[in-house]
Write a protein that holds these residues in place. Structure first.
Motif, mmCIF file in Angstrom:
data_model
loop_
_atom_site.group_PDB
_atom_site.id
_atom_site.type_symbol
_atom_site.label_atom_id
_atom_site.label_comp_id
_atom_site.label_asym_id
_atom_site.label_seq_id
_atom_site.Cartn_x
_atom_site.Cartn_y
_atom_site.Cartn_z
ATOM 1 N N MET A 107 44.602 58.069 26.883
ATOM 2 C CA MET A 107 45.190 59.528 27.167
ATOM 3 C C MET A 107 45.531 60.313 25.883
ATOM 4 N N ALA A 108 45.704 59.532 24.805
ATOM 5 C CA ALA A 108 45.720 60.196 23.614
ATOM 6 C C ALA A 108 44.603 60.560 23.039
ATOM 7 N N THR A 109 43.489 59.714 23.225
ATOM 8 C CA THR A 109 42.015 60.294 22.865
ATOM 9 C C THR A 109 41.587 61.324 23.800
ATOM 10 N N ILE A 110 42.115 61.524 25.080
ATOM 11 C CA ILE A 110 41.917 62.508 25.815
ATOM 12 C C ILE A 110 42.275 63.744 25.286
ATOM 13 N N SER A 111 43.587 63.887 24.633
ATOM 14 C CA SER A 111 44.150 64.823 24.200
ATOM 15 C C SER A 111 43.870 65.361 22.900
ATOM 16 N N VAL A 112 43.242 64.181 22.339
ATOM 17 C CA VAL A 112 42.149 64.978 20.823
ATOM 18 C C VAL A 112 41.096 65.773 21.386
ATOM 19 N N CYS A 113 40.468 65.374 22.346
ATOM 20 C CA CYS A 113 39.320 66.126 22.703
ATOM 21 C C CYS A 113 39.615 67.435 23.583
ATOM 22 N N PHE A 114 40.709 67.467 24.155
ATOM 23 C CA PHE A 114 41.290 68.728 24.579
ATOM 24 C C PHE A 114 41.540 69.652 23.580
ATOM 25 N N TYR A 115 42.095 69.256 22.544
ATOM 26 C CA TYR A 115 42.368 69.948 21.208
ATOM 27 C C TYR A 115 40.935 70.242 20.462
ATOM 28 N N GLY A 116 40.119 69.641 20.666
ATOM 29 C CA GLY A 116 38.856 70.131 20.268
ATOM 30 C C GLY A 116 38.142 71.060 21.085
ATOM 31 N N ILE A 117 38.583 71.071 22.388
ATOM 32 C CA ILE A 117 37.882 72.095 23.162
ATOM 33 C C ILE A 117 38.511 73.605 22.958
ATOM 34 N N PHE A 118 39.884 73.501 22.698
ATOM 35 C CA PHE A 118 40.627 74.670 22.195
ATOM 36 C C PHE A 118 40.175 75.223 20.855
ATOM 37 N N ILE A 119 39.801 74.332 19.909
ATOM 38 C CA ILE A 119 39.167 74.908 18.689
ATOM 39 C C ILE A 119 37.822 75.795 18.755
ATOM 40 N N ILE A 120 36.848 75.081 19.698
ATOM 41 C CA ILE A 120 35.819 75.499 20.195
ATOM 42 C C ILE A 120 35.869 77.057 21.055
ATOM 43 N N LEU A 121 36.906 77.046 21.778
ATOM 44 C CA LEU A 121 37.305 78.134 22.476
ATOM 45 C C LEU A 121 37.721 79.326 21.409
ATOM 46 N N LEU A 122 38.371 78.926 20.421
ATOM 47 C CA LEU A 122 38.913 79.889 19.087
ATOM 48 C C LEU A 122 37.670 80.481 18.570
ATOM 49 N N VAL A 123 36.577 79.451 18.029
ATOM 50 C CA VAL A 123 35.515 79.885 17.652
ATOM 51 C C VAL A 123 34.821 81.230 18.468
ATOM 52 N N TRP A 124 34.729 80.537 19.617
ATOM 53 C CA TRP A 124 33.877 81.451 20.394
ATOM 54 C C TRP A 124 34.553 83.093 20.642
ATOM 55 N N ILE A 125 35.923 82.776 20.829
ATOM 56 C CA ILE A 125 36.531 84.175 21.035
ATOM 57 C C ILE A 125 36.620 84.922 19.681
ATOM 58 N N PHE A 126 37.151 84.422 18.714
ATOM 59 C CA PHE A 126 36.913 85.236 17.588
ATOM 60 C C PHE A 126 35.664 85.516 17.109
ATOM 61 N N GLY A 127 34.731 84.742 17.114
ATOM 62 C CA GLY A 127 33.314 85.119 16.602
ATOM 63 C C GLY A 127 32.745 86.285 17.796
ATOM 64 N N SER A 128 33.110 86.288 18.849
ATOM 65 C CA SER A 128 32.785 87.651 19.854
ATOM 66 C C SER A 128 33.567 88.761 19.400
ATOM 67 N N VAL A 129 34.778 88.720 19.191
ATOM 68 C CA VAL A 129 35.507 89.899 19.049
ATOM 69 C C VAL A 129 35.153 90.511 17.765
ATOM 70 N N ALA A 130 35.383 89.466 16.596
ATOM 71 C CA ALA A 130 35.060 89.994 15.139
ATOM 72 C C ALA A 130 34.021 89.153 14.654
ATOM 73 N N ASN A 131 32.867 89.402 15.049
ATOM 74 C CA ASN A 131 31.498 88.653 14.429
ATOM 75 C C ASN A 131 31.232 88.927 12.999
ATOM 76 N N GLU A 132 31.299 90.072 12.610
ATOM 77 C CA GLU A 132 31.284 90.400 11.304
ATOM 78 C C GLU A 132 32.051 89.952 10.349
ATOM 79 N N TYR A 133 33.160 89.781 10.820
ATOM 80 C CA TYR A 133 34.499 89.442 9.826
ATOM 81 C C TYR A 133 34.161 87.919 9.589
ATOM 82 N N PHE A 134 33.697 87.159 10.830
ATOM 83 C CA PHE A 134 33.583 85.926 10.679
ATOM 84 C C PHE A 134 32.486 85.224 10.650
#
Length: 305
Positions: A1-28
């Motif tokens: 379960m702890a390993t799965i938690s780390v995977c879920f946090y990785g998914i959260f980081i990927i979503l952050l990259v996608w969201i902020f990359g789409s909203v402020a592509n030039e800035y990032f």
């Protein structure tokens, strides 16, 4: 379960990259800026939670940090699904002798570090020191638009690594995060590159400021470019300056385009070093068309569309 938690946090980081990359592509668009952002997020929310998790809730025992840590604890509990197994985890570890627990963690860290060291003698997860130290003698696919890489250079690129028609199509990526610096250092930069014109038009002055921020050199010699155009490349989703440079007079062989960023203090830093191969050499019978001569500008015809 702890390993799965780390995977879920990785998914959260990927979503952050996608969201902020789409909203402020030039800035990032600069990789280091996105890395700094994600590093800050991790330090603020993940590391305190991870420390609290390993210490069986040590941070929650300090009332003076509850106002700050409680939202972090609540948020991380949700995205890692920790509430499903935290009780079991705490129950198991609370039955262990603290000495054995600390010894186990130290043993795990030692084994992990040794494993990384055995795979890569530098101990830096595959980071090549020789590659890092070769700026000016290395290249990336992102410098050439015909390579179709996943990530283009965030400073500059040309059409191809091989130039067959004697014309470089140079695209300089606009650095939105540097706009304040570009504006504040505009006059000094223009003087530095030899632009002493008095410009009244705001549009022309903006372009002049952008042009003066980046200095172009070929084989170490400054390139005189009289005209740039603002352009948005659909293939790379980047906005910046675009121009053509006549390199037909260069000798057949390998040459390099250098892009330097000015800071208004008679200094510049190498931002991109783009090697290219000129397939046809200059006519040796023509006098005055050496590598050190100023490059001519190919004026663009007005676009019909």
């Amino acid at each position: 379960m702890a390993t799965i938690s780390v995977c879920f946090y990785g998914i959260f980081i990927i979503l952050l990259v996608w969201i902020f990359g789409s909203v402020a592509n030039e800035y990032f668009s600069v990789g280091s800026r996105m890395d700094d952002f994600l590093g800050t997020v991790t330090c603020i929310i993940a590391l305190p939670y991870f420390f609290d998790f390993l210490t069986l809730g040590l941070l929650k025992r300090f009332k003076f940090i509850q106002a700050v840590y409680k939202p972090i604890y609540w948020f991380m509990s949700i995205i890692t699904l920790a509430s499903l197994y935290r009780g079991i985890y705490y129950g198991l570890l609370s039955q262990l002798n603290r000495k054995y627990l600390i010894a186990g963690v130290l043993l795990f860290v030692s084994i992990t570090a040794t494993s990384i060291k055995s795979v890569n003698q530098s101990g830096k997860m595959g980071r090549s020191e020789m590659m890092v130290r070769t700026l000016g003698s290395s290249t990336i696919d992102g410098y050439y638009r015909d390579q179709n890489p996943d990530r283009f250079s965030t400073w500059a690129h040309i059409q191809s690594a091989t130039i067959e028609n004697g014309v470089l199509e140079v695209f300089l990526v606009h650095k939105v995060q540097y706009e304040r610096l570009i504006i504040e250092s505009c006059d000094d930069n223009r003087v530095y590159v030899g632009d002493l014109r008095i410009i009244e038009s705001p549009v022309e002055k903006n372009i002049a400021c952008l042009v003066a921020f980046c200095e172009l050199k070929i084989d170490g010699e400054p390139v005189k470019v009289d005209r740039f155009f603002m352009r948005e490349l659909a293939s790379t989703e980047q906005t910046g300056l675009f121009t053509w440079i006549d390199v037909s007079h260069l000798s057949k062989g390998i040459h390099r385009l250098e892009v330097c960023a000015n800071n208004g203090k008679d200094e510049h830093s190498l931002a991109a070093n783009i090697p290219f191969y000129q397939t046809s050499g200059s006519n040796p019978n023509i006098i005055g068309l050496g590598v050190n001569d100023p490059l001519k500008v190919i004026e663009a015809l007005p676009a019909s569309d």
